[in-house]
Design a protein around this motif. Structure first.
Motif, mmCIF file in Angstrom:
data_model
loop_
_atom_site.group_PDB
_atom_site.id
_atom_site.type_symbol
_atom_site.label_atom_id
_atom_site.label_comp_id
_atom_site.label_asym_id
_atom_site.label_seq_id
_atom_site.Cartn_x
_atom_site.Cartn_y
_atom_site.Cartn_z
ATOM 1 N N LEU A 223 74.038 -18.514 24.671
ATOM 2 C CA LEU A 223 74.853 -19.677 24.824
ATOM 3 C C LEU A 223 74.311 -20.471 25.673
ATOM 4 C CD1 LEU A 223 78.035 -20.877 24.765
ATOM 5 C CD2 LEU A 223 78.519 -18.935 27.004
ATOM 6 N N GLY B 63 98.834 -22.619 11.459
ATOM 7 C CA GLY B 63 99.334 -22.381 13.171
ATOM 8 C C GLY B 63 100.595 -22.035 13.485
ATOM 9 N N LEU C 233 95.300 -20.320 23.509
ATOM 10 C CA LEU C 233 94.689 -20.000 22.248
ATOM 11 C C LEU C 233 94.124 -21.101 20.415
ATOM 12 C CD1 LEU C 233 93.638 -16.590 21.112
ATOM 13 C CD2 LEU C 233 96.048 -17.093 20.286
ATOM 14 N N PHE D 120 87.543 -26.061 18.666
ATOM 15 C CA PHE D 120 86.235 -25.316 17.478
ATOM 16 C C PHE D 120 86.198 -25.527 15.898
ATOM 17 C CE2 PHE D 120 85.425 -24.294 21.668
ATOM 18 C CZ PHE D 120 84.344 -25.225 23.003
ATOM 19 N N ALA E 266 86.694 -26.815 12.666
ATOM 20 C CA ALA E 266 84.994 -27.209 12.006
ATOM 21 C C ALA E 266 84.294 -27.704 10.813
ATOM 22 C CB ALA E 266 83.856 -27.286 12.838
ATOM 23 N N GLY E 267 85.182 -25.859 10.671
ATOM 24 C CA GLY E 267 84.946 -25.426 8.347
ATOM 25 C C GLY E 267 85.701 -25.710 8.278
ATOM 26 N N LEU F 207 83.959 -29.432 6.689
ATOM 27 C CA LEU F 207 83.706 -29.540 6.525
ATOM 28 C C LEU F 207 83.734 -29.187 5.318
ATOM 29 C CD1 LEU F 207 80.450 -28.733 5.903
ATOM 30 C CD2 LEU F 207 81.155 -26.461 6.551
ATOM 31 N N ALA G 213 83.520 -31.470 17.734
ATOM 32 C CA ALA G 213 83.036 -29.790 16.632
ATOM 33 C C ALA G 213 81.717 -30.284 15.368
ATOM 34 C CB ALA G 213 83.766 -28.820 16.647
ATOM 35 N N MET H 51 78.721 -31.392 16.445
ATOM 36 C CA MET H 51 77.827 -31.011 16.286
ATOM 37 C C MET H 51 77.100 -30.423 15.452
ATOM 38 S SD MET H 51 78.418 -27.787 19.659
ATOM 39 C CE MET H 51 78.286 -26.365 18.557
ATOM 40 N N TYR H 52 78.400 -29.655 14.404
ATOM 41 C CA TYR H 52 77.301 -29.199 12.930
ATOM 42 C C TYR H 52 76.582 -30.101 12.301
ATOM 43 C CZ TYR H 52 77.435 -27.026 8.292
ATOM 44 O OH TYR H 52 77.557 -27.015 7.451
ATOM 45 N N SER I 293 72.292 -32.495 19.074
ATOM 46 C CA SER I 293 73.758 -31.587 18.675
ATOM 47 C C SER I 293 74.013 -30.950 19.429
ATOM 48 C CB SER I 293 73.379 -30.522 17.106
ATOM 49 O OG SER I 293 73.649 -29.611 17.497
ATOM 50 N N GLN I 294 73.315 -30.423 20.094
ATOM 51 C CA GLN I 294 73.695 -28.992 21.466
ATOM 52 C C GLN I 294 73.357 -30.070 22.251
ATOM 53 O OE1 GLN I 294 72.795 -25.206 20.893
ATOM 54 N NE2 GLN I 294 73.837 -27.142 19.300
ATOM 55 N N PHE J 99 81.863 -27.186 25.453
ATOM 56 C CA PHE J 99 81.755 -26.384 26.319
ATOM 57 C C PHE J 99 82.345 -27.072 27.707
ATOM 58 C CE2 PHE J 99 80.308 -23.364 29.232
ATOM 59 C CZ PHE J 99 80.903 -22.005 28.341
ATOM 60 N N MET K 260 90.826 -25.440 28.762
ATOM 61 C CA MET K 260 91.638 -24.075 29.666
ATOM 62 C C MET K 260 91.951 -24.339 31.153
ATOM 63 S SD MET K 260 90.771 -22.208 27.105
ATOM 64 C CE MET K 260 89.605 -20.195 27.605
#
Lengths: 299, 285
Positions: free
Chosen positions: A38, A176, A228, A235, A238-239, A242, A257, A260-261, A273-274, A281, A288
């Motif tokens: 991180l 969800g 949550l 985040f 993203a999967g 993809l 997200a 970034m990937y 990307s970072q 972040f 939050m």
């Protein structure tokens, strides 16, 4: 402890000094694989790094300037925010109401509970594969629309730039709501029965009992589940993107997200990307805090 | 509920209940329909999946399952998934049980500070650190190996595992430890002989939760473990059945069912425990 004998006290002190040591391996592990990476993200965001095997060079804030001047970044930011402001306000109140309904233990609530629980066991890869089939041109959704006479609405959902992102959001909601509803019902079940009885004697209907009595009691928990799902949508989708759309068509379903990937593993722009990762972040942290303030228990 | 104005609360209530009842079952139907589609498709051929998506299969053959198993090389995939999930879950317990013991028994504020550090982990989305984790793997010369994934995954599960185990351990009376210490038992002995047996229910809950999450892990498994068919996990193998131009949906559906089977079999055997584990896991999240 005050009345313990001298010998006992000495042995227990000897015990206590080294007990902390038991936590060290986990702490080291956590530092190496979670905190370290991180922190590294912040450092890498200031480097010019064109691929994992290239040699990085210091770039100062150049990556950030590039990110903020990039149209794709703003599209991704817009998509991420759109995804959050559509999915969360639908998911949480719906789940809360379904959870309240489950606690009433009407006929069939046991079956509903099992059905609502099923998406919690499905992996992201399986979820992606199922909905890839559902959304394809001759898939379940278009076949369903045709069979109820809405053929005109049928479209290649994932290949149409106005429907790709909504399709992703639909999967977020599909997977969800059920589990979140179960979580709400578990929490609501711990509210003492007398509270509901008193409300019912006062002539409160379910709608008012739900929002004016049950909700204030579990407000803090509403906040926890909001956080949550906020993190999950921000985040983890993203999967899903993809597998389903790869951010397309064009950039129509690219979120921060996914950007970034994509920049790191497809376009080999690691610094860029970072820098996006740092922005992401920061959004996560601010989101939050906002959720926490909004749902803080007044009691 | 402005529409209910003027009515008695009772009739408004009944209407609301009927509405919620229909809404709940409508959502349940929306959950079941894709699963129905998934199951019937896995027994059809690709053409009838596309032509008659709702129809039941005309014959029951396992051809799609065999083809999915071969095409995505799910044999090694499932074995790798099991290896990674079991290895990482075991490692998590080896790290988390002593950590929780240290937190519960440390005197004064030290324990609180330690617990605070692990709790803060809930706020860190592991995904944010994906790229630096890749660099770490490359630096250690362990990129795209199963052992790196096994070593890495526990870090994503440690905060929750530690905090849950701490709660289980808090229920153990401290006098037990003190009297054992009087008898000259070492700290390690106290941990393994007194604490561990008493927190076994907690260890089981945490392990179930971690096994589900590790088995289902996708992005980290894809990036850190890589696409090599010999070492990739089942979750990474499954999406390879999707092809932009020539996806066989019947085979894809069969592949999905194969990867879901272990989880649902486990669920059929231990549904109560699994539900409890997932609920407790989310409660702390």
């Amino acid at each position: 402890m005050a009345r313990a004998t001298g010998g006992r006290r000495a042995s227990s002190r000897r015990l206590s000094t080294a007990r902390v040591g038991f936590s060290l391996p986990a702490l080291l592990w956590y530092g190496l694989f979670m905190i370290g990476p991180l922190v590294a993200m912040f450092v890498i965001s200031t480097l010019d790094w064109g691929g994992f095997l290239a040699t990085p060079e210091a770039a100062g804030l150049a990556n950030y300037r590039k990110v903020f001047a990039d149209e794709d970044f703003w599209t991704a930011a817009r998509n991420s925010i759109l995804q959050l402001v559509v999915v969360l306000p639908i998911m949480l109140p719906t789940s809360f109401m379904l959870g309240y309904f489950l606690t009433l233990r009407r006929r069939g609530h046991g079956a509903l509970r099992i059905i609502f629980f099923t998406p919690a066991l499905i992996s992201l890869a399986a979820l992606g594969a199922v909905f890839y089939a559902v959304f394809q041109p001759q898939g379940l959704l278009n076949a369903g629309l045709t069979s109820v006479g809405l053929r005109s609405l049928a479209t290649p959902w994932l290949a149409n730039d106005t429907t790709a992102l909504p399709a992703i959001m639909l999967v977020n909601l599909w997977s969800g709501i059920g589990f979140t509803a179960i979580l709400f019902s578990t929490r609501l079940a711990s509210v003492p029965g007398e509270v509901y009885e008193a409300a019912s004697l006062d002539g409160c209907g379910h709608w008012r009992t739900m929002w004016l009595i049950a909700y204030p009691i579990i407000k803090g928990y509403f906040g926890v589940l909001s956080m949550l799902q906020f993190l999950w949508v921000l985040f983890a989708s993203a999967g899903l993107i993809l597998i389903l759309t790869r951010g397309g068509p064009g950039t129509s379903s690219t979120t921060l997200a996914y950007l970034m990937y994509d920049k790191a593993f497809v376009e080999s722009e690691i610094g860029y990307s970072q820098a996006v990762g740092v922005v992401l972040f920061a959004i996560g942290l601010v989101g939050m805090l906002v959720i926490r303030r909004t749902f803080r228990d007044q009691t | 509920m402005s529409t209910d104005r003027g009515r008695t609360p009772r009739s408004g209530n009944r209407a609301l209940l009927a509405l919620s009842h229909s809404a709940a079952w409508l959502y349940a139907a929306a959950l079941l329909l894709p699963l129905y589609y998934l199951i019937v498709s896995s027994f059809k051929d690709n053409l009838s999946v596309l032509d008659t998506p709702f129809a039941l299969p005309t014959s029951v053959t396992l051809g799609n399952f065999a083809k999915a198993f071969d095409d995505a090389q799910l044999g090694p995939g499932l074995a790798n998934s099991a290896l990674v999930a079991l290895g990482a879950a075991a490692l998590t317990i080896v790290l988390a049980v002593p950590a929780a013991y240290g937190i519960v028994t440390s005197p004064g504020r030290l324990g609180q500070v330690l617990e605070g550090i692990f709790s803060a982990g809930f706020l860190i989305p592991g995904f944010a650190a994906l790229v630096p984790t890749v660099l770490l793997a490359i630096a250690l010369n362990q990129f795209q190996t199963r052992q790196f994934l096994v070593a890495f995954l526990p870090s994503t599960a440690l905060p929750l595992s530690v905090v849950l185990l701490v709660q289980f351990m808090r229920a153990i009376p401290r006098e037990l430890e003190e009297s054992a210490a009087m008898d000259g038992a070492s700290r390690l002995k106290i941990l393994t002989a007194i604490y561990l047996p008493l927190v076994m229910p907690g260890v089981v809950t945490v392990t179930i939760l971690n096994l589900i999450n590790f088995w289902n892990e996708y992005l980290f498994a894809l990036i850190l473990n890589g696409p090599d068919p010999e070492i990739r996990t089942a979750q990474v193998a499954l999406p390879t059945l999707i092809s932009a131009t020539s996806t066989d949906y019947a085979v894809l559906a069969a592949g999905v069912l194969i990867t879901l089977l272990p989880i649902y079999l486990a669920y059929a055997v231990a549904s109560r425990r699994m539900e409890q584990a997932l609920l407790q896991g989310a409660l702390k999240g």
